[in-house]
Design a protein around this motif. Structure first.
Motif, PDB file in Angstrom:
ATOM      1  N   LEU A 285       2.026   5.904   5.873  1.00 30.72           N
ATOM      2  CA  LEU A 285       3.416   5.879   5.667  1.00 30.72           C
ATOM      3  C   LEU A 285       4.054   6.328   4.207  1.00 30.72           C
ATOM      4  CD1 LEU A 285       4.613   2.509   7.314  1.00 30.72           C
ATOM      5  CD2 LEU A 285       4.874   4.745   8.244  1.00 30.72           C
ATOM      6  N   GLY A 286       2.986   5.746   3.249  1.00 23.62           N
ATOM      7  CA  GLY A 286       3.139   6.294   1.636  1.00 23.62           C
ATOM      8  C   GLY A 286       3.234   7.724   1.747  1.00 23.62           C
ATOM      9  N   GLY A 287       2.164   8.528   2.376  1.00 24.12           N
ATOM     10  CA  GLY A 287       2.249   9.838   2.234  1.00 24.12           C
ATOM     11  C   GLY A 287       3.367  10.573   2.880  1.00 24.12           C
ATOM     12  N   LEU A 288       3.603  10.075   4.194  1.00 26.98           N
ATOM     13  CA  LEU A 288       4.900  10.637   4.731  1.00 26.98           C
ATOM     14  C   LEU A 288       6.307  10.498   3.784  1.00 26.98           C
ATOM     15  CD1 LEU A 288       4.265   9.381   8.206  1.00 26.98           C
ATOM     16  CD2 LEU A 288       4.155  11.703   7.277  1.00 26.98           C
TER      17      LEU A 288
ATOM     18  N   CYS B 292       9.435   5.048  -1.670  1.00 27.06           N
ATOM     19  CA  CYS B 292       7.980   4.373  -1.490  1.00 27.06           C
ATOM     20  C   CYS B 292       8.063   2.883  -2.091  1.00 27.06           C
ATOM     21  CB  CYS B 292       6.930   5.075  -2.194  1.00 27.06           C
ATOM     22  SG  CYS B 292       6.455   6.641  -1.417  1.00 27.06           S
ATOM     23  N   PHE B 293       8.690   2.773  -3.239  1.00 25.56           N
ATOM     24  CA  PHE B 293       9.201   1.502  -3.919  1.00 25.56           C
ATOM     25  C   PHE B 293       9.992   0.516  -3.192  1.00 25.56           C
ATOM     26  CE2 PHE B 293       7.875   4.562  -7.170  1.00 25.56           C
ATOM     27  CZ  PHE B 293       6.554   4.065  -7.547  1.00 25.56           C
ATOM     28  N   ALA B 294      11.312   1.485  -2.732  1.00 28.18           N
ATOM     29  CA  ALA B 294      12.005   0.488  -1.762  1.00 28.18           C
ATOM     30  C   ALA B 294      11.609   0.088  -0.713  1.00 28.18           C
ATOM     31  CB  ALA B 294      13.368   1.469  -1.623  1.00 28.18           C
ATOM     32  N   LEU B 295      10.755   0.774   0.029  1.00 23.13           N
ATOM     33  CA  LEU B 295      10.286   0.282   1.194  1.00 23.13           C
ATOM     34  C   LEU B 295       9.082  -0.920   0.926  1.00 23.13           C
ATOM     35  CD1 LEU B 295       9.421   3.411   3.262  1.00 23.13           C
ATOM     36  CD2 LEU B 295      10.837   1.788   3.893  1.00 23.13           C
TER      37      LEU B 295
ATOM     38  N   PHE C 242       0.754  -1.209  -0.003  1.00 24.18           N
ATOM     39  CA  PHE C 242      -0.049   0.107   0.019  1.00 24.18           C
ATOM     40  C   PHE C 242       0.757   1.290  -0.076  1.00 24.18           C
ATOM     41  CE2 PHE C 242      -3.650  -2.701   1.435  1.00 24.18           C
ATOM     42  CZ  PHE C 242      -4.385  -2.228   0.308  1.00 24.18           C
ATOM     43  N   VAL C 243       2.057   1.199   0.641  1.00 24.10           N
ATOM     44  CA  VAL C 243       3.083   2.282   0.486  1.00 24.10           C
ATOM     45  C   VAL C 243       3.340   2.482  -0.939  1.00 24.10           C
ATOM     46  CG1 VAL C 243       5.428   3.012   0.888  1.00 24.10           C
ATOM     47  CG2 VAL C 243       3.931   1.993   2.681  1.00 24.10           C
ATOM     48  N   GLN C 244       3.436   1.562  -1.850  1.00 22.70           N
ATOM     49  CA  GLN C 244       3.752   1.541  -3.189  1.00 22.70           C
ATOM     50  C   GLN C 244       2.720   1.997  -3.971  1.00 22.70           C
ATOM     51  OE1 GLN C 244       6.295  -1.035  -5.163  1.00 22.70           O
ATOM     52  NE2 GLN C 244       5.028  -1.235  -7.018  1.00 22.70           N
ATOM     53  N   GLN C 245       1.442   1.453  -3.717  1.00 19.79           N
ATOM     54  CA  GLN C 245       0.228   1.775  -4.504  1.00 19.79           C
ATOM     55  C   GLN C 245      -0.226   3.258  -4.135  1.00 19.79           C
ATOM     56  OE1 GLN C 245      -3.038  -0.908  -3.356  1.00 19.79           O
ATOM     57  NE2 GLN C 245      -2.261  -2.259  -4.649  1.00 19.79           N
TER      58      GLN C 245
ATOM     59  N   THR D 176      -5.775  14.997   1.550  1.00 21.53           N
ATOM     60  CA  THR D 176      -6.841  14.450   1.335  1.00 21.53           C
ATOM     61  C   THR D 176      -7.084  13.100   1.041  1.00 21.53           C
ATOM     62  OG1 THR D 176      -7.457  16.756   0.999  1.00 21.53           O
ATOM     63  CG2 THR D 176      -9.076  15.080   0.804  1.00 21.53           C
ATOM     64  N   TYR D 177      -6.396  12.673  -0.150  1.00 20.46           N
ATOM     65  CA  TYR D 177      -6.304  11.485  -0.661  1.00 20.46           C
ATOM     66  C   TYR D 177      -6.043  10.483   0.379  1.00 20.46           C
ATOM     67  CZ  TYR D 177      -4.666   7.400  -3.627  1.00 20.46           C
ATOM     68  OH  TYR D 177      -4.458   6.124  -4.347  1.00 20.46           O
ATOM     69  N   THR D 178      -4.754  10.580   1.141  1.00 27.23           N
ATOM     70  CA  THR D 178      -4.403   9.851   2.599  1.00 27.23           C
ATOM     71  C   THR D 178      -5.546   9.761   3.546  1.00 27.23           C
ATOM     72  OG1 THR D 178      -1.939  10.323   2.001  1.00 27.23           O
ATOM     73  CG2 THR D 178      -2.741   9.516   4.271  1.00 27.23           C
ATOM     74  N   LEU D 179      -6.387  10.863   3.659  1.00 27.12           N
ATOM     75  CA  LEU D 179      -7.197  10.838   4.830  1.00 27.12           C
ATOM     76  C   LEU D 179      -8.585   9.840   4.295  1.00 27.12           C
ATOM     77  CD1 LEU D 179      -8.628  12.203   7.400  1.00 27.12           C
ATOM     78  CD2 LEU D 179      -9.683  13.991   5.884  1.00 27.12           C
ATOM     79  N   LEU D 180      -8.668   9.921   3.202  1.00 33.00           N
ATOM     80  CA  LEU D 180     -10.044   9.266   2.523  1.00 33.00           C
ATOM     81  C   LEU D 180      -9.619   7.610   2.473  1.00 33.00           C
ATOM     82  CD1 LEU D 180     -11.350  11.652  -0.307  1.00 33.00           C
ATOM     83  CD2 LEU D 180     -12.436  10.750   2.016  1.00 33.00           C
ATOM     84  N   LEU D 181      -8.505   7.384   2.230  1.00 35.84           N
ATOM     85  CA  LEU D 181      -7.902   6.007   2.266  1.00 35.84           C
ATOM     86  C   LEU D 181      -8.028   5.360   3.795  1.00 35.84           C
ATOM     87  CD1 LEU D 181      -5.032   5.868  -0.393  1.00 35.84           C
ATOM     88  CD2 LEU D 181      -7.248   4.776  -0.630  1.00 35.84           C
ATOM     89  N   VAL D 182      -7.332   6.238   4.750  1.00 27.93           N
ATOM     90  CA  VAL D 182      -7.308   5.955   6.159  1.00 27.93           C
ATOM     91  C   VAL D 182      -8.882   5.812   6.769  1.00 27.93           C
ATOM     92  CG1 VAL D 182      -6.878   6.824   8.259  1.00 27.93           C
ATOM     93  CG2 VAL D 182      -5.102   6.832   6.645  1.00 27.93           C
ATOM     94  N   CYS D 183      -9.611   6.603   6.267  1.00 30.24           N
ATOM     95  CA  CYS D 183     -11.105   6.278   6.668  1.00 30.24           C
ATOM     96  C   CYS D 183     -11.769   4.931   5.986  1.00 30.24           C
ATOM     97  CB  CYS D 183     -11.984   7.441   6.023  1.00 30.24           C
ATOM     98  SG  CYS D 183     -11.687   9.049   7.071  1.00 30.24           S
TER      99      CYS D 183
END
Length: 414
Positions: free
Chosen positions: A166-169, A179-182, A35-38, A262-269
């Motif tokens: 984590l992806g957003g950070l 992101c891809f390395a993680l 999901f970090v990569q996605q 905002t994208y991250t917020l919606l995914l977290v919800c």
């Protein structure tokens, strides 16, 4: 206090098994990396092309190999060491993640690189998916089947919360390369867990051809009460109901006019709702009428999706994403547990490959269709259409009482 302790033990009873705990931890770490990569991949594909069609195309190419080869993967899962098959799948996906990281590190990445690697990852998953679905139930007792499936859903959705965060950070602070390395590093966790578990089921040796084994699996599905209807429902459900998250970048940009936060917020919800949905499934006991409950949840999911499509208030959209996540996970968990109950160990790889093919085929086809409809009708109308179609699907199955067929699968011996 005693009731609370008993409830907690019942909800998490699959963790009594050592091998299940190891697989759960390894899979959770790997899924977080995915999901970090996605997060980075979806945002960058849209950022590079400014065309929602390429978002749909990326999702389609990631699922296309599963549509093409998962039936073969199911046959191999029933005749090979499932652990070795899973290890090969993890090696392929890990290599693709590190390769994408290198392409970004040297600033030579093109959209076709991302699309090609999505296809290769899907190829690895087409063989690893049936092996994982077949291996997981053998790690727990038959009475804890449904709970193990719900716990697996929880790790997936826990990753849906942690991964995008984590992806957003990582994307904001370190860049897409990390992101891809993680993600590449995260595969080491599931690889390690596969070396530590004890695989109990050993496939019987056979001289039967791959095609003959595949036909035997399809014949088994057709003869088992409820399975054919369940396969059809799985396909239609993902066709209309599972494309919401894939097009969130378009919705965030065009409707809310905001960015990755905002994208991250919606995914977290959505992820938080999914965990709650999975916990509700895990706490429930086997019950009559589970098919009807699943159809009711799908009908509600269609209404929620339609509501999200017409919402213009971010707090309302976040709330709807939470309930959508809960409905998606509860319905998917119930359908998967019904499919597992119908199967037997010797046929599990083939049965689950057909079910997974139907379930997953709807995702890329729905994404591809929405990718073409959004530029014509707009993201809100297109998404609302999907929600209405899913509501009609649930009402049709309820009216035709096909859920009675699903309920009969509970009487099938394991």
């Amino acid at each position: 206090m005693a009731n609370a302790t008993a409830g907690f033990a019942r909800t998490f009873r699959a963790f009594r098994y050592r091998d299940f705990r190891l697989m759960w931890i390894g899979a959770c770490a790997s899924t977080i990396g995915t999901f970090v990569q996605q997060f980075a991949q979806s945002w960058l594909v849209y950022d590079l092309t400014k065309d929602p069609f390429y978002l749909g195309l990326d999702l389609f190419l990631g699922q296309l190999p599963i549509m093409m080869f998962s039936l073969f993967g199911g046959v191999f899962a029933d005749r090979m060491d499932r652990r070795k098959l899973l290890l090969a799948s993890q090696y392929i996906q890990m290599t693709c993640a590190f390769l994408l990281a290198l392409l970004f590190a040297f600033h030579v990445v093109k959209v076709w690189h991302i699309l090609t690697l999505s296809f290769v990852v899907g190829l690895g998953q087409s063989f690893g998916g049936p092996a994982y679905s077949s291996l997981l139930p053998t790690l727990v007792g038959p009475e804890d089947f449904s709970n193990a499936i719900a716990m697996n859903a929880i790790q997936f959705n826990l990753a849906r919360i942690i991964g995008p965060t984590l992806g957003g950070l990582a994307y904001t602070m370190l860049g897409a390369t990390w992101c891809f390395a993680l993600n590449g590093v995260s595969y080491l966790a599931v690889i390690a867990s596969l070396f530590l578990i004890h695989v109990k089921f050993v496939p019987a040796k056979t001289t039967e051809s791959v095609l003959s084994s595949m036909k035997e699996g399809i014949r088994f599905i057709r003869q088992r009460d409820g399975m054919s209807a369940l396969v059809v429902l799985a396909f239609c459900t993902t066709l209309f109901g599972f494309s919401l998250n894939g097009f969130l970048p378009v919705f965030v940009r065009e409707v809310f006019h905001r960015g990755p936060q905002t994208y991250t917020l919606l995914l977290v919800c959505s992820g938080a709702g999914s965990i709650c949905g999975a916990l509700a499934v895990a706490a429930s006991e086997k019950m009559k009428g589970q098919g009807r409950l699943t159809l009711l949840i799908l009908t509600i999911l269609g209404l929620i999706t339609t509501g999200f499509a017409i919402s213009r208030w971010l707090p309302a959209s976040c709330t709807l994403m939470f309930f959508a996540g809960a409905a998606v996970m509860a319905s998917a968990s119930f359908m998967l547990s019904l499919a597992q109950l119908i199967s037997t160990d010797a046929m599990r790889g083939r049965v689950m490959s057909v079910y997974s093919l139907a379930f997953r085929a709807g995702i890329p086809l729905g994404s591809l269709a929405l990718g073409k409809l959004i530029p014509v009708f707009g993201v809100s109308k297109s998404l609302a259409g999907s929600g209405i179609a899913l509501t009609c699907l649930g009402l049709y199955f309820l009216a035709s009482r096909k859920d009675e067929t699903f309920s009969s699968s509970h009487s099938v011996p394991l």
